[in-house]
Design a protein around this motif. Structure first.
Motif, PDB file in Angstrom:
ATOM      1  N   ASN A  86      53.925  56.812  51.299  1.00 48.80           N
ATOM      2  CA  ASN A  86      53.521  57.058  52.688  1.00 48.80           C
ATOM      3  C   ASN A  86      54.678  56.974  53.667  1.00 48.80           C
ATOM      4  O   ASN A  86      54.808  57.814  54.551  1.00 48.80           O
ATOM      5  CB  ASN A  86      52.429  56.070  53.112  1.00 48.80           C
ATOM      6  CG  ASN A  86      51.099  56.399  52.483  1.00 48.80           C
ATOM      7  OD1 ASN A  86      50.851  57.524  52.071  1.00 48.80           O
ATOM      8  ND2 ASN A  86      50.233  55.404  52.396  1.00 48.80           N
ATOM      9  N   HIS A  87      55.536  55.953  53.517  1.00 53.87           N
ATOM     10  CA  HIS A  87      56.606  55.750  54.492  1.00 53.87           C
ATOM     11  C   HIS A  87      57.632  56.883  54.481  1.00 53.87           C
ATOM     12  O   HIS A  87      58.373  57.049  55.457  1.00 53.87           O
ATOM     13  CB  HIS A  87      57.306  54.398  54.271  1.00 53.87           C
ATOM     14  CG  HIS A  87      58.102  54.335  53.005  1.00 53.87           C
ATOM     15  ND1 HIS A  87      59.419  54.711  52.942  1.00 53.87           N
ATOM     16  CD2 HIS A  87      57.746  53.952  51.760  1.00 53.87           C
ATOM     17  CE1 HIS A  87      59.862  54.563  51.702  1.00 53.87           C
ATOM     18  NE2 HIS A  87      58.859  54.100  50.967  1.00 53.87           N
ATOM     19  N   THR A  88      57.682  57.684  53.423  1.00 52.22           N
ATOM     20  CA  THR A  88      58.610  58.822  53.407  1.00 52.22           C
ATOM     21  C   THR A  88      58.082  59.989  54.230  1.00 52.22           C
ATOM     22  O   THR A  88      58.840  60.894  54.566  1.00 52.22           O
ATOM     23  CB  THR A  88      58.894  59.303  51.968  1.00 52.22           C
ATOM     24  OG1 THR A  88      57.692  59.813  51.383  1.00 52.22           O
ATOM     25  CG2 THR A  88      59.461  58.189  51.108  1.00 52.22           C
ATOM     26  N   ARG A  89      56.795  59.964  54.535  1.00 46.84           N
ATOM     27  CA  ARG A  89      56.184  61.014  55.355  1.00 46.84           C
ATOM     28  C   ARG A  89      55.988  60.586  56.790  1.00 46.84           C
ATOM     29  O   ARG A  89      56.115  61.381  57.708  1.00 46.84           O
ATOM     30  CB  ARG A  89      54.841  61.427  54.753  1.00 46.84           C
ATOM     31  CG  ARG A  89      54.982  62.103  53.396  1.00 46.84           C
ATOM     32  CD  ARG A  89      53.648  62.462  52.834  1.00 46.84           C
ATOM     33  NE  ARG A  89      53.031  61.229  52.320  1.00 46.84           N
ATOM     34  CZ  ARG A  89      51.811  61.163  51.841  1.00 46.84           C
ATOM     35  NH1 ARG A  89      51.041  62.223  51.837  1.00 46.84           N
ATOM     36  NH2 ARG A  89      51.340  60.033  51.370  1.00 46.84           N
ATOM     37  N   TRP A 146      55.217  55.155  60.536  1.00 50.77           N
ATOM     38  CA  TRP A 146      54.213  54.153  60.868  1.00 50.77           C
ATOM     39  C   TRP A 146      53.326  53.771  59.680  1.00 50.77           C
ATOM     40  O   TRP A 146      52.551  52.821  59.773  1.00 50.77           O
ATOM     41  CB  TRP A 146      53.340  54.646  62.019  1.00 50.77           C
ATOM     42  CG  TRP A 146      52.772  56.023  61.797  1.00 50.77           C
ATOM     43  CD1 TRP A 146      53.307  57.193  62.238  1.00 50.77           C
ATOM     44  CD2 TRP A 146      51.593  56.367  61.066  1.00 50.77           C
ATOM     45  NE1 TRP A 146      52.528  58.253  61.834  1.00 50.77           N
ATOM     46  CE2 TRP A 146      51.461  57.770  61.104  1.00 50.77           C
ATOM     47  CE3 TRP A 146      50.619  55.630  60.381  1.00 50.77           C
ATOM     48  CZ2 TRP A 146      50.418  58.437  60.480  1.00 50.77           C
ATOM     49  CZ3 TRP A 146      49.579  56.307  59.770  1.00 50.77           C
ATOM     50  CH2 TRP A 146      49.495  57.690  59.826  1.00 50.77           C
ATOM     51  N   ALA A 147      53.439  54.475  58.573  1.00 43.29           N
ATOM     52  CA  ALA A 147      52.586  54.202  57.402  1.00 43.29           C
ATOM     53  C   ALA A 147      53.389  53.441  56.347  1.00 43.29           C
ATOM     54  O   ALA A 147      53.894  54.008  55.393  1.00 43.29           O
ATOM     55  CB  ALA A 147      52.042  55.505  56.837  1.00 43.29           C
ATOM     56  N   ASP A 154      51.321  51.786  50.818  1.00 42.06           N
ATOM     57  CA  ASP A 154      50.585  52.736  49.985  1.00 42.06           C
ATOM     58  C   ASP A 154      49.337  52.086  49.415  1.00 42.06           C
ATOM     59  O   ASP A 154      48.402  52.779  49.024  1.00 42.06           O
ATOM     60  CB  ASP A 154      51.489  53.251  48.857  1.00 42.06           C
ATOM     61  CG  ASP A 154      52.652  54.037  49.433  1.00 42.06           C
ATOM     62  OD1 ASP A 154      52.408  55.168  49.893  1.00 42.06           O
ATOM     63  OD2 ASP A 154      53.776  53.514  49.464  1.00 42.06           O
ATOM     64  N   ALA A 155      49.336  50.767  49.356  1.00 40.63           N
ATOM     65  CA  ALA A 155      48.153  50.038  48.880  1.00 40.63           C
ATOM     66  C   ALA A 155      48.128  48.652  49.516  1.00 40.63           C
ATOM     67  O   ALA A 155      49.163  47.986  49.614  1.00 40.63           O
ATOM     68  CB  ALA A 155      48.154  49.919  47.364  1.00 40.63           C
ATOM     69  N   TYR A 156      46.945  48.238  49.949  1.00 38.66           N
ATOM     70  CA  TYR A 156      46.687  46.883  50.432  1.00 38.66           C
ATOM     71  C   TYR A 156      45.907  46.201  49.329  1.00 38.66           C
ATOM     72  O   TYR A 156      44.817  46.668  48.954  1.00 38.66           O
ATOM     73  CB  TYR A 156      45.867  46.922  51.717  1.00 38.66           C
ATOM     74  CG  TYR A 156      45.382  45.567  52.194  1.00 38.66           C
ATOM     75  CD1 TYR A 156      46.063  44.879  53.192  1.00 38.66           C
ATOM     76  CD2 TYR A 156      44.242  44.981  51.653  1.00 38.66           C
ATOM     77  CE1 TYR A 156      45.612  43.644  53.642  1.00 38.66           C
ATOM     78  CE2 TYR A 156      43.788  43.744  52.081  1.00 38.66           C
ATOM     79  CZ  TYR A 156      44.476  43.078  53.078  1.00 38.66           C
ATOM     80  OH  TYR A 156      44.041  41.855  53.510  1.00 38.66           O
ATOM     81  N   ASP A 213      58.896  53.476  42.051  1.00 33.42           N
ATOM     82  CA  ASP A 213      58.912  54.806  42.659  1.00 33.42           C
ATOM     83  C   ASP A 213      58.934  54.786  44.173  1.00 33.42           C
ATOM     84  O   ASP A 213      58.802  55.823  44.820  1.00 33.42           O
ATOM     85  CB  ASP A 213      57.704  55.612  42.168  1.00 33.42           C
ATOM     86  CG  ASP A 213      57.840  55.945  40.705  1.00 33.42           C
ATOM     87  OD1 ASP A 213      58.578  56.887  40.388  1.00 33.42           O
ATOM     88  OD2 ASP A 213      57.245  55.228  39.877  1.00 33.42           O
ATOM     89  N   GLY A 214      59.065  53.605  44.759  1.00 34.35           N
ATOM     90  CA  GLY A 214      59.134  53.495  46.209  1.00 34.35           C
ATOM     91  C   GLY A 214      57.808  53.266  46.901  1.00 34.35           C
ATOM     92  O   GLY A 214      57.757  53.205  48.130  1.00 34.35           O
ATOM     93  N   TYR A 215      56.717  53.135  46.134  1.00 32.41           N
ATOM     94  CA  TYR A 215      55.425  52.835  46.745  1.00 32.41           C
ATOM     95  C   TYR A 215      55.423  51.381  47.217  1.00 32.41           C
ATOM     96  O   TYR A 215      55.852  50.482  46.496  1.00 32.41           O
ATOM     97  CB  TYR A 215      54.276  53.079  45.765  1.00 32.41           C
ATOM     98  CG  TYR A 215      54.103  54.537  45.424  1.00 32.41           C
ATOM     99  CD1 TYR A 215      53.546  55.423  46.338  1.00 32.41           C
ATOM    100  CD2 TYR A 215      54.509  55.035  44.192  1.00 32.41           C
ATOM    101  CE1 TYR A 215      53.384  56.766  46.037  1.00 32.41           C
ATOM    102  CE2 TYR A 215      54.351  56.380  43.872  1.00 32.41           C
ATOM    103  CZ  TYR A 215      53.796  57.233  44.805  1.00 32.41           C
ATOM    104  OH  TYR A 215      53.646  58.564  44.499  1.00 32.41           O
TER     105      TYR A 215
END
Length: 126
Positions: free
Chosen positions: A63-66, A69-70, A73-75, A115-117
């Protein structure tokens, strides 16, 4: 009305073996499924009621690559983030954010997978 039981985020990963290894060796997840038998490209890893689906052979897009503010990727809701933080620290996990109380009134920490998640492990600070 039927109760919902769990949700499994689906992450596209560059290398399935490396991704599975991170979740198993660092975060204490188990392999619930990996297949197909010849040339696996899909896996489910889990710990308790938490599971993730991983599909290899693609380009990860956390998410942060797009969106700046995101961050996550998982809480992942955790009853005792302090204890889990200690467990992961002892296992040599590298944290992208250490255990803390954040401005959203959450207590927890962040880990970045192979993978950066970005995974947030925590709970509301009550």
């Amino acid at each position: 009305m039927s109760d919902l039981v769990f949700v499994s985020p689906f992450f596209i990963v560059a290398n399935l073996k490396d991704s599975v290894s991170f979740y198993v060796d660092k975060l204490g997840f188990g392999v619930q499924f990996m297949g197909p038998e010849k040339g696996p490209y899909f896996a489910m890893v889990g710990r308790g009621p938490v599971s993730l689906m991983l599909k290899g052979g693609g380009g990860p897009v956390p998410n942060h690559t797009r969106y700046d503010w995101a961050r996550w990727d998982a809480y992942i809701s955790v009853a005792d983030p302090d204890a889990l933080y200690g467990e992961y620290r002892a296992a040599g996990v590298v944290f992208s954010q250490p255990l803390r109380d954040d401005t959203d009134n959450l207590r927890g920490f962040e880990v970045v997978d192979a993978d950066g998640y970005v995974l947030f492990f925590g709970r509301p600070n009550v």
